[in-house]
Design an enzyme around this catalytic site. Sequence first.
Site, mmCIF file in Angstrom:
data_model
loop_
_atom_site.group_PDB
_atom_site.id
_atom_site.type_symbol
_atom_site.label_atom_id
_atom_site.label_comp_id
_atom_site.label_asym_id
_atom_site.label_seq_id
_atom_site.Cartn_x
_atom_site.Cartn_y
_atom_site.Cartn_z
ATOM 1 N N LYS A 62 -5.190 7.497 13.527
ATOM 2 C CA LYS A 62 -5.599 6.112 13.753
ATOM 3 C C LYS A 62 -4.595 5.377 14.642
ATOM 4 O O LYS A 62 -4.957 4.707 15.607
ATOM 5 C CB LYS A 62 -5.703 5.456 12.367
ATOM 6 C CG LYS A 62 -6.447 4.154 12.320
ATOM 7 C CD LYS A 62 -6.684 3.784 10.856
ATOM 8 C CE LYS A 62 -6.963 2.306 10.734
ATOM 9 N NZ LYS A 62 -6.076 1.640 9.807
ATOM 10 N N GLN A 96 3.822 -2.284 14.319
ATOM 11 C CA GLN A 96 2.842 -3.116 15.026
ATOM 12 C C GLN A 96 3.520 -4.218 15.825
ATOM 13 O O GLN A 96 3.144 -4.490 16.970
ATOM 14 C CB GLN A 96 1.853 -3.715 14.035
ATOM 15 C CG GLN A 96 0.909 -2.706 13.421
ATOM 16 C CD GLN A 96 -0.055 -3.331 12.431
ATOM 17 O OE1 GLN A 96 -0.061 -4.537 12.224
ATOM 18 N NE2 GLN A 96 -0.883 -2.509 11.807
ATOM 19 N N ASP A 131 2.220 3.146 4.423
ATOM 20 C CA ASP A 131 0.776 3.377 4.349
ATOM 21 C C ASP A 131 0.395 4.406 3.287
ATOM 22 O O ASP A 131 -0.744 4.411 2.807
ATOM 23 C CB ASP A 131 0.238 3.840 5.704
ATOM 24 C CG ASP A 131 0.162 2.700 6.714
ATOM 25 O OD1 ASP A 131 0.107 1.531 6.294
ATOM 26 O OD2 ASP A 131 0.179 2.988 7.923
ATOM 27 N N LYS A 142 -1.026 -6.341 3.332
ATOM 28 C CA LYS A 142 -1.914 -5.364 3.950
ATOM 29 C C LYS A 142 -3.363 -5.832 3.754
ATOM 30 O O LYS A 142 -3.613 -7.009 3.489
ATOM 31 C CB LYS A 142 -1.666 -3.982 3.342
ATOM 32 C CG LYS A 142 -0.301 -3.399 3.691
ATOM 33 C CD LYS A 142 -0.221 -3.032 5.155
ATOM 34 C CE LYS A 142 1.051 -2.298 5.488
ATOM 35 N NZ LYS A 142 1.106 -1.902 6.929
#
Length: 426
Positions: free
Chosen positions: A22, A167, A313, A340
Site C-alpha cells: 500500500k 507520511q 501499523d 489512526k
Amino acid sequence: MQQTVTPAMGPLEGTVRLPGDKSISHRYAMLAAAAEGVSTIANYSSGADCHSTLRCLRGVGVPVTVEGREVRIEGRGLEWTAPEEDLDAGNSGSTIRMLAGLLAGQRFTSRLVGDESLSRRPMQRIMVPLAQMGAAITARDGKFPPIEITGGELRPVEYAMPVASAQVKSCVLLAGLHAEGVTTVREPAPTRDHTEVALKEFGAEVERGAGTVSVRGRARLEGRELAVPGDLSSAAFFLVAAAIVPGSSVILHQVGLNPTRATLIDFLLQMGVEVKILEMAMRNGEPVGDLMVRGSALRGGVIEGKLAAALIDEIPVLAVLGAVSEGGLTVRDAAELRVKETDRIETVAENLRRMGAEVDTYEDGFRVEGRQALTGAVVDSHGDHRIAMAAAVAALRATGPVAIENAEAASVSFPEFWDTLASIRG
C-alpha cells in the site's frame, strides 16, 4: 457487513499472494504523475486507499488507466491542472497527507476532502511545514479535513519533525520537489523510507545523513516501469495467524522486505515465531522475498521507543499474538495509534475484552496479558481495516465463532482478505 469467523479446527496451510504494498503503491502513483512520460506499475495495490490516490490524480488532469492490477500513468511533470471539484481522499490518510505536498507547489487552489473517519484525523503535522515553505493552507477548525491549499512558489526548508511520521516526511520531501534548492527533513526516529527509494528510482537527487533526508528541488523525474512488492503490513495478519495455530505452515509470496519495515520480522522472531526468508531479490530499489511461517511456541514481548514507530501499523494484530503468547505484550510510546482510522488503543482493547481477554490501556499504549483463552463474541471494526483483520485472526484461536461487524472495512487495504484467509484453512 457482518463476517463470522469460526475457530481453526486444524493447521493453516498454503501459499498466500498479497496485494501490492500500500505504502509503495501510493508513492509510485504520485511520483509517476509528477514525472515526464509514461509509467507502468505492476501489482498496484487493490485496496480502496490506493485507488483514492488514483482518483485524486485524475482530478488534477493526470491520465490514469487501470487494467487488473496494472496501472498506467501519463505523467504531467510538476505542473498539474486545477481541479474542477473537490479531491476525495476517501479513508486514506496517506493520500491526503502526501498529495498535499505535491499540491502545495501548484499555482492553483485545491480542496482535499475525505470520508467521516478521515475527517476526524488531524492535519496540523503537514500544515505547519507546508506553511513554512510558502503554501497557504487552511482546515476545518484549524486542523481537520477538508483542507484547502493555495499553492505557489515554494522555498526549501530544513524541517525537524516533532513526531516520527513517514507520511509527514514524505509530504515535505514531495513539496521540496517544487522548491529551488535543497529541502531537508530531520526525523526523531527512523521511519519507512519508501519515498526516498522511489524518488531516486524516478531520478531525483536524494541524500541521507544521520537522522536526516534531503531532496534537491526542480528535478526532472522520468516515467518508469515498476513492480510493487507484496504488502508486508498485510502479510502481518497471516504471519500471526500461522504462528498462533499449532502445526501451521504458510508461505507468503514475494513480500516487500524493506529494512525500515522488516523490523516486523525481527520482532516476530523475538516473540518465538518461526519465520524463514526462502529467497530474496532487489526490485526497483526494494528488497523482495518469499517468507515461510510455522506455528510456534510463543514468548512475550515489549514494543516501545523507536520500535513503536516502526511497528505502528502492525500493533493491532500483534496484540492478538500477545494474548496467546506465554508472557503477553506491552505497548508504550504509541500514542499515534489514537489518531489512526480509529483510536486503535481503545478498539483493540474493546474487541479483545469482548472475547474475554484482560487488557489494560494507557494514554500511549496497552498491556495484553498472556496465556488467555479467547471466547466467541460479537466485535466491531468501527470501520478500521486493521481492526477488522486483527479480529479475524483472533477468532482462529477462540472457543467459538466471532462475528465481526463492519467487516467490509478490510477492503480499504486488502479486498481479497476474507477469501485468502479461507483458502489457507482448507
